[in-house]
Design an enzyme around this catalytic site. Structure first.
Site, PDB file in Angstrom:
ATOM      1  N   SER A  19      10.574 -15.655  38.384  1.00 27.47           N
ATOM      2  CA  SER A  19      11.445 -15.161  39.435  1.00 27.47           C
ATOM      3  C   SER A  19      12.292 -16.341  39.917  1.00 27.47           C
ATOM      4  O   SER A  19      12.294 -17.390  39.270  1.00 27.47           O
ATOM      5  CB  SER A  19      10.585 -14.599  40.550  1.00 27.47           C
ATOM      6  OG  SER A  19      11.393 -13.913  41.445  1.00 27.47           O
TER       7      SER A  19
ATOM      8  N   LYS B 101      24.481 -12.946  41.269  1.00 25.73           N
ATOM      9  CA  LYS B 101      23.120 -12.428  41.150  1.00 25.73           C
ATOM     10  C   LYS B 101      23.233 -10.906  41.097  1.00 25.73           C
ATOM     11  O   LYS B 101      23.496 -10.239  42.102  1.00 25.73           O
ATOM     12  CB  LYS B 101      22.260 -12.878  42.336  1.00 25.73           C
ATOM     13  CG  LYS B 101      20.805 -12.500  42.170  1.00 25.73           C
ATOM     14  CD  LYS B 101      19.952 -13.192  43.227  1.00 25.73           C
ATOM     15  CE  LYS B 101      18.476 -12.990  42.973  1.00 25.73           C
ATOM     16  NZ  LYS B 101      18.072 -11.586  42.876  1.00 25.73           N
TER      17      LYS B 101
ATOM     18  N   GLU C 245      20.257  -8.848  32.803  1.00 22.19           N
ATOM     19  CA  GLU C 245      20.042  -7.835  33.825  1.00 22.19           C
ATOM     20  C   GLU C 245      20.648  -6.508  33.377  1.00 22.19           C
ATOM     21  O   GLU C 245      21.833  -6.439  33.034  1.00 22.19           O
ATOM     22  CB  GLU C 245      20.720  -8.323  35.118  1.00 22.19           C
ATOM     23  CG  GLU C 245      20.257  -7.647  36.352  1.00 22.19           C
ATOM     24  CD  GLU C 245      18.990  -8.287  36.960  1.00 22.19           C
ATOM     25  OE1 GLU C 245      18.345  -9.142  36.288  1.00 22.19           O
ATOM     26  OE2 GLU C 245      18.635  -7.921  38.084  1.00 22.19           O
TER      27      GLU C 245
END
Ligand code: IVH
Length: 676
Positions: free
Chosen positions: A74, A106, A163
């Site tokens: 993380s 992000k 992602e």
């Protein structure tokens, strides 16, 4: 500490495993920070299974477990500029020289590991608890952004991470379809993406139309095996991955120095809503890969990267009560009265609940703890209740049957319509709304005639409708409580001055449905006088760029009502401005008459206002957003990405900043480049 751990674990489970969080991210981050602080005070009491020591999430029994070759970690978070510069400073000191940093957005989606063998995608896995994730290979295969095969030259074995996310525009489309089909809409793009990826049936994943950005290579090699083995920097890793066909976010930048890192973060925060996907911060990474081993990592997160988290756009607060307001059209809107909460850069104490159905669907009840959202310039919204914090025996809220005004007329909700209305033409709240709108800044801009004064005049029986302000009995006004002689004089002067306001302001003030400043401007540009607008046919009106059929029929309907015409005639008698000034800039050719030209970004030689004025001086309009009736989008430096996206989607031609002057002169679109 045990309590916090328990709580955080439960929220981890809801977020990672169920894709259904019940609290905003900021509330979660606060719990996490509190646990961190306690553990820092009492390090002996840290347990190995504390959420601060591991990565959240688990593996559902629905999917096969996949062990990650190297753990998926993380990131540690910082929440403000000072903590960010302190982090950069620490890295600077440790490395000794000013290192380069890669700044990345992000992305608010979910982390995925993609395993390639012999240049074919063989396995895709979620992060899970960081060591073991879920095998979602079949579902990942439905995502167009993710290459199934890699080109020659790519290493035989490669693990790419990134992602998976859902575009906002796709999210909106999916929800529009769900509402149409009578289904409950999805809550946010992130959960919709996570839920979509964890379907048993890949066909269901495919329907969510997910996307992907890559940001990393499996940490075993960190990418040093890429290309001809000469890759030494994270920025080079990303370039190489882009060369293999992976989507790399175009806003990633390599920068040097603290100030540049901060500048990137500030800009990303300012422009977060220009993007077609959600971001919740910036990830800053040391560019030079050799420093990664040196700086190392904790059990949970690397030390060579940090996440700068944006201030929250969602917070929880107490819902004190639900009340309704009556608008100038008689629409009755429920709204939440909230314990004031600072969210999305403003203190929010009220939020609209739109209509009866929305309150019922959200099932928010006075006394609830609710999630409040304020994103960018968007009006604050109550997302929903935090159910496990609802006091026992809290009754549901019911929509009032009668208007809250002193006349208490029975409210109506026509069959098949979402809105509840007060249809009493003498409702003082409606009258007040109409007059407030008339005297507001976008209307006739009468200073000193705000909501309170208007309510006072209506109560005293001195005012009933907008035209009434020009025949006010000032002797009676002078008798009113709390009004000094000077105030009465000022009010009189302000009302007098409003007679000269431009015709488009008068049109806005009339309270014709859908006619705001842009439509009013388009009407005046086409017809120049009130009388010609009144006489215009539906077809003539609908043909105007920036008007269209909905507004056209609202205009025709409004002027067909004799009561409205009577008000217009009283305004004429009061000497209001019924025609547009004759243009002074006769010298300029009207090259853009009736055309809507949107301007975005900085243009050389023009401020934004000047560019807009230049379009208008040539007969055009310049709305602030792109629609399918936009004639062209002029883009300068750093244009709004959503405008460009929208223009591309609607096939609206894009005019480059360099071509703007010629475009003004000729009104013609530059010829498309034949190359490319
Ligand atoms: S790097 C060891 N870069 O944020 C570092 N993560 O809070 C691995 N995320 O699990 C992550 N955008 O899901 C990295 N540009 C980006 C990212 C990113 C989003 C997510 C990722 C990670 C989480 C950590």
């Amino acid at each position: 500490m045990a309590e916090l751990r328990e709580l955080i674990r439960r929220h981890d489970h809801e977020y990672y495993d169920l894709d259904a969080p019940t609290i905003p991210d900021a509330t979660y981050d606060a719990l996490f920070a509190e646990l961190r602080a306690l553990e820092a005070e009492e390090p002996d009491l840290i347990t190995p299974d504390s959420p601060t020591q591991r990565v959240g999430g688990g593996v559902s029994p629905l999917f096969a477990a996949v062990r990650h070759p190297t753990p998926m970690q993380s990131l540690d978070n910082v929440f403000d500029r000072d903590a960010l510069t302190a982090w950069v400073q620490r890295i600077d000191t440790q490395i000794g020289t000013d290192p380069a940093f890669v700044c990345e957005l992000k992305i608010d989606g979910l982390a995925i590991s993609l395993q390639y063998e012999n240049r074919r995608l063989v396995r895709a896995a979620t992060r899970g608890d960081g060591r073991v994730g879920e095998d979602v290979t079949h579902n990942i295969a439905t995502i167009d952004d993710i290459p199934g095969r890699l080109p020659p030259g790519a290493p035989d074995m490669l693990e790419v991470r990134g992602e998976v996310y859902l575009r906002d525009s796709v999210f909106d489309e999916l929800n529009a379809a769900r509402i149409e089909a009578g289904l409950v809409p999805f809550v946010n793009p992130r959960n919709t993406a996570a839920g979509g990826l964890r379907q048993k049936d890949p066909a269901l994943t495919a329907q969510r139309r997910l996307s992907f950005w890559t940001y990393q290579v499996g940490q075993g090699t960190d990418g040093r095996n890429l290309g001809d083995g000469g890759v030494r920097r994270h920025s080079e890793v990303l370039e190489t991955l882009a060369g293999y066909g992976f989507p790399v976010n175009p806003r990633i930048r390599t920068v040097e120095g603290r100030d540049a890192v901060v500048d990137y973060c500030v800009e990303a925060l300012e422009r977060r809503h220009d993007l077609d996907y959600e971001i919740d911060g910036v990830v800053v990474k040391v560019d030079d890969l050799s420093w990664r081993d040196e700086l190392g990592s904790t059990s949970r997160a690397p030390r060579w990267a940090i996440a700068y988290k944006f201030p929250p756009e969602e917070r929880t607060t107490h819902l004190i009560d639900i009340d309704v307001s009556v608008g100038r059209t008689g629409r009755v809107t429920p709204f939440a009265i909230l314990e004031p909460v600072f969210v999305g850069g403003a203190t929010v104490s009220r939020a609209t609940l739109h209509n009866a159905d929305q309150v019922a669907a959200k099932d928010v009840r006075p006394g609830d703890t609710v999630v409040v959202r304020r994103a960018g310039d968007v009006i604050p919204e109550v997302v929903g209740p935090v159910l496990d914090q609802r006091p026992e025996n809290t009754p549901p809220w019911t929509f009032p049957a009668r208007c809250p005004c002193p006349r208490h007329s029975v409210l109506q909700r026509p069959e098949g319509e979402a809105d509840t209305r007060c249809v009493d033409p003498h409702c003082p709240f409606q009258q007040a709304g109409a007059i407030e709108h008339f005297t507001s800044r976008s209307g006739l801009d009468v200073e000193g005639l705000g909501p309170q004064r208007i309510a006072q005049l209506i109560d005293a029986g001195l005012l009933e409708d907008p035209a009434g302000i020009y025949t006010l009995d000032f002797d009676a006004v002078a008798e009113l409580e709390g009004l000094r002689e000077k105030s009465v004089q000022n009010l009189r002067a302000a009302i007098d001055a409003s007679r000269d306001r431009p015709l488009e302001h008068l049109l806005v003030g009339l309270n014709i449905r859908h006619v705001g400043p842009a439509a009013a401007e388009a009407l005046v540009a086409r017809f120049s006088t009130m009388d010609r607008i009144m006489d215009a046919s539906f077809a003539e009106l609908a043909a105007i760029d920036g008007v269209g059929e909905v507004i056209a029929s609202a205009v025709v309907d409004w002027f067909a009502d004799p009561e409205n015409v009577a008000i217009v005639e009283r305004l004429r008698a009061a000497g209001l401005n019924f025609s547009a000034p004759v243009a002074e800039d006769e010298g300029l050719a009207k090259t853009l008459t009736g055309k809507a030209v949107v301007v975005s970004g900085t243009l050389e030689g023009f401020s934004r206002n000047e560019a807009v004025a230049a379009v208008k001086a040539r007969g055009g309009t310049s709305p602030s957003s792109v629609s399918k009736s936009t004639f062209a989008l002029v883009v300068g430096d750093s244009p709004g990405a959503s405008k460009v996206d929208k223009a591309e989607r609607h096939g609206v031609p894009i005019v480059d900043g360099d071509a703007f002057v010629r475009f003004l002169e000729t009104g013609e679109l530059p010829k498309a480049d034949s190359a490319e």
